[in-house]
Design an enzyme around this catalytic site. Structure first.
Site, mmCIF file in Angstrom:
data_model
loop_
_atom_site.group_PDB
_atom_site.id
_atom_site.type_symbol
_atom_site.label_atom_id
_atom_site.label_comp_id
_atom_site.label_asym_id
_atom_site.label_seq_id
_atom_site.Cartn_x
_atom_site.Cartn_y
_atom_site.Cartn_z
ATOM 1 C CE LYS A 182 -31.702 34.839 -34.303
ATOM 2 N NZ LYS A 182 -30.969 35.435 -33.237
ATOM 3 C CB CYS A 292 -20.428 22.265 -30.160
ATOM 4 S SG CYS A 292 -19.021 22.954 -31.042
ATOM 5 C CD GLU A 393 -24.827 20.142 -26.745
ATOM 6 O OE1 GLU A 393 -25.909 20.576 -27.179
ATOM 7 O OE2 GLU A 393 -23.739 20.361 -27.302
HETATM 8 P P1 NDP Z 1 -29.845 27.579 -30.209
HETATM 9 O O1 NDP Z 1 -30.082 26.449 -31.109
HETATM 10 O O2 NDP Z 1 -30.811 27.859 -29.121
HETATM 11 O O3 NDP Z 1 -29.694 28.945 -31.010
HETATM 12 C C1 NDP Z 1 -28.798 29.098 -32.087
HETATM 13 C C2 NDP Z 1 -29.260 30.249 -32.934
HETATM 14 O O4 NDP Z 1 -30.510 29.906 -33.550
HETATM 15 C C3 NDP Z 1 -29.510 31.532 -32.161
HETATM 16 O O5 NDP Z 1 -29.127 32.642 -32.952
HETATM 17 C C4 NDP Z 1 -31.010 31.494 -31.989
HETATM 18 O O6 NDP Z 1 -31.595 32.757 -31.760
HETATM 19 C C5 NDP Z 1 -31.450 30.936 -33.321
HETATM 20 N N1 NDP Z 1 -32.797 30.378 -33.330
HETATM 21 C C6 NDP Z 1 -33.531 29.932 -32.281
HETATM 22 N N2 NDP Z 1 -34.726 29.476 -32.712
HETATM 23 C C7 NDP Z 1 -34.745 29.631 -34.056
HETATM 24 C C8 NDP Z 1 -35.700 29.342 -35.075
HETATM 25 N N3 NDP Z 1 -36.870 28.798 -34.787
HETATM 26 N N4 NDP Z 1 -35.393 29.638 -36.351
HETATM 27 C C9 NDP Z 1 -34.182 30.173 -36.670
HETATM 28 N N5 NDP Z 1 -33.257 30.488 -35.734
HETATM 29 C C10 NDP Z 1 -33.523 30.207 -34.451
HETATM 30 O O7 NDP Z 1 -28.388 27.338 -29.613
HETATM 31 P P2 NDP Z 1 -27.641 28.173 -28.517
HETATM 32 O O8 NDP Z 1 -27.496 29.600 -28.944
HETATM 33 O O9 NDP Z 1 -28.270 27.874 -27.209
HETATM 34 O O10 NDP Z 1 -26.195 27.520 -28.603
HETATM 35 C C11 NDP Z 1 -25.873 26.337 -27.979
HETATM 36 C C12 NDP Z 1 -25.932 25.161 -28.943
HETATM 37 O O11 NDP Z 1 -25.092 25.389 -30.056
HETATM 38 C C13 NDP Z 1 -25.421 23.892 -28.316
HETATM 39 O O12 NDP Z 1 -26.272 22.806 -28.587
HETATM 40 C C14 NDP Z 1 -24.086 23.659 -28.997
HETATM 41 O O13 NDP Z 1 -23.685 22.325 -29.026
HETATM 42 C C15 NDP Z 1 -24.325 24.226 -30.342
HETATM 43 N N6 NDP Z 1 -23.057 24.614 -30.949
HETATM 44 C C16 NDP Z 1 -22.569 23.861 -31.983
HETATM 45 C C17 NDP Z 1 -21.334 24.149 -32.537
HETATM 46 C C18 NDP Z 1 -20.797 23.363 -33.683
HETATM 47 O O14 NDP Z 1 -19.948 23.889 -34.393
HETATM 48 N N7 NDP Z 1 -21.228 22.144 -33.937
HETATM 49 C C19 NDP Z 1 -20.514 25.253 -32.031
HETATM 50 C C20 NDP Z 1 -21.140 25.979 -30.972
HETATM 51 C C21 NDP Z 1 -22.371 25.658 -30.458
HETATM 52 P P3 NDP Z 1 -31.893 33.224 -30.252
HETATM 53 O O15 NDP Z 1 -30.563 33.360 -29.615
HETATM 54 O O16 NDP Z 1 -32.612 34.474 -30.417
HETATM 55 O O17 NDP Z 1 -32.715 32.116 -29.623
#
Ligand code: NDP
Length: 503
Positions: A182, A292, A393
């Protein structure tokens, strides 16, 4: 060069080796962050599609040709995947830029690097070995099998969609798992292009890789709670990660989480100043700070502070904002409208907390950025580590500069945070470099470099930055489980009512 004049493109999703619409027939728009305009329609899947995708992945895992295939044959398919990525890397990089607005130079560098993961883990597929154990019983022949965990669910964010999918997919395929992915609702197109050009052409049997596009609550949650999903690999924010972990725990799934960060980039007065200035700029302004591992807390030794800030501002203010599809652009737009608002609100928070803005400090006007959702590279000095701007963050081009006296104080500030993803140290002292590497609580420490990643080096977080590690040999363990096999070649018998122990 991106063609921004083309009509809306309509995508289908990919389940059981077939291209299909969402069962509901619904779609949603995906936008180009530079223009703010929709450029493609993505299927809006829901629980019904998730069930179909998990069914397909389960069938492929239990009964398809995939589990019968030798690991060497799996490795060959993975090498084919690598070759196909090499052929299509430019195009895949361009689709990433269209969807997430990051620089073409960064996204194409990522897509060109991705094949290495498939070569590396493809090579590991037939080196997954069990062990014979000289167990403490006479006449026994015991061994440990390493078996794939089963159906894996991947949930990925919008900042580096294909790279972060690759970090999960390559070890999972090498282990013999099947997957349902997803992607973020903001960046689904690149994954669908990747599946069309690479996965569907690679010889992977149907059902081994499936995609469900849609919203987190409507697709992500049914996937994470599905009883036939054995493992969830998630990359995203820490709040969402905690929710995913909680949901997955109800059915005892294995979970790996790559989460947020607020990484310290620590500069000592014995550094090579020009290198450290460049490292500080790339740590926070590369990828518009939407990474991140952003070095969003710049810790400066007080003896170098003023001189360093001056050089830093001089370099950062030359950053060229603009169209991310152009090679000369250095800072692109923010990827999503909510993220844009969030960054601006943190700039206000920093100001209200008394931090001093020495560069930027707000939205970039259209004529500066040329498009939508641009934030000026922003630097705050006079930040203390207790301020929200130092602890939370932002995920944008906003740098907090914090002073420190000596190594002990640098460590205290660096570790006084909920996160622990990365850290940078700039020093010419070998002794100090090793000491700092040992004392910082973070999954990665970069000395005299920053933001480097490799398929060979484990990546993941301490504390609220995550669980488990991606990349490197150990990543494959996350997709395997051990089975202990006991064979008694001697006499049976004994008291059947007590557990058989050595004594
Ligand atoms: P989110 O946590 O908002 O979303 C990540 C994914 O989770 C998306 O596909 C999102 O779908 C999905 N999601 C949202 N709500 C749910 C739920 N309740 N149950 C299951 N899946 C869900 O992060 P962002 O996309 O905004 O990305 C930014 C974040 O990612 C930052 O905090 C960053 O630090 C972190 N990150 C971490 C990395 C690492 O390797 N440690 C690398 C890159 C980013 P949808 O888009 O539809 O909301």
């Amino acid at each position: 060069m991106l063609d921004r004049t083309a009509k809306l493109k309509t995508y289908q999703t990919y389940i059981d080796g077939r291209w299909i619409d969402a069962t509901s027939g619904k779609t949603f728009e995906t936008c180009d962050p530079y223009t703010g305009q929709p450029w493609a329609l993505i299927p809006e899947c829901d629980k019904v599609d998730v069930d179909q995708a998990v069914d397909a992945a389960s069938r492929a895992f239990e009964r398809g040709p995939w589990p019968k295939m030798t690991p060497s044959a799996r490795g060959k398919i993975m090498r084919r995947i690598a070759q196909l990525i090499e052929q299509h890397a430019e195009h895949l990089g361009q689709v990433e830029v269209r969807d997430n607005g990051k620089l073409i130079s960064e996204m194409v560098a990522q897509t060109k690097y991705m094949p290495e993961w498939f070569y590396y883990y493809g090579g590991l597929a037939d080196k997954i070995q069990g062990t014979v154990v000289a167990v403490d019983r006479p006449n026994h022949f015991n061994y440990i099998l390493r078996e794939p965990v089963g159906v894996c669910a991947f949930i990925t964010p919008w900042n580096s969609p294909l790279m972060l999918t690759t970090w999960k997919l390559a070890p999972a395929l090498a282990a013999g798992c099947t997957v349902v992915i997803k992607p973020s609702e903001y960046t689904s197109a690149s994954l669908l292009e990747f599946v069309k050009l690479v996965i569907a052409e690679s010889g992977l049997p149907p059902g081994v890789v499936n995609v469900v596009t849609g919203y987190g609550a409507l697709v992500g949650e049914p996937l994470v709670t599905h009883p036939r999903v054995a493992k969830v690999a998630f990359t995203g924010g820490s709040t969402t990660g905690a929710r995913v972990n909680e949901l997955a725990a109800k059915t005892f799934k294995k979970v790996s989480l790559e989460l947020g960060g607020k990484s310290p980039n620590i500069v000592f007065d014995d550094c090579i100043v020009d290198d450290a200035v460049s490292g500080a700029v790339s740590g926070i302004f590369a990828a518009t700070g939407q990474t991140c591992i952003a070095g969003s807390r710049l810790l400066l030794q007080e003896t170098i502070h003023d001189r360093f800030v001056e050089k830093l501002v001089d370099m950062a203010k030359t950053a060229k904002l603009g169209d991310p599809a152009l090679a000369e652009t250095q800072v692109g737009p923010v990827t999503t409208p909510p993220q844009y608002q969030k960054i601006l609100s943190y700039i206000d928070i920093a100001k209200s907390e008394g931090a001093k803005c020495v560069l930027g400090g707000g939205a970039a006007p259209q004529e500066e950025g040329g498009g939508q959702y641009f934030v000026k590279p922003t630097i705050f000095t006079g930040v203390t580590n207790k301020m929200r701007i130092a602890q939370e963050e932002v995920f944008g081009p906003v740098l907090s500069v914090i002073k420190f006296k000596d190594e002990d104080e640098a460590i205290e500030i660096a570790n006084d945070i909920a996160y622990g993803l990365g850290a940078g140290v700039w020093t010419q002292s070998l002794k100090r470099a090793h000491t700092m590497a040992g004392r910082i609580k973070a999954g990665t420490v970069w000395i005299n470099t920053y933001r480097a990643v490799s398929f060979l080096m484990p990546f993941g977080g301490y504390k609220a930055s995550g669980l488990g590690r991606e990349n490197g040999v150990e990543a494959i363990d996350g997709y395997l489980q051990s089975k202990s096999v006991w064979i008694n070649n001697g006499p049976g018998g004994g008291n059947p009512f007590i557990m058989k122990t050595a004594s």
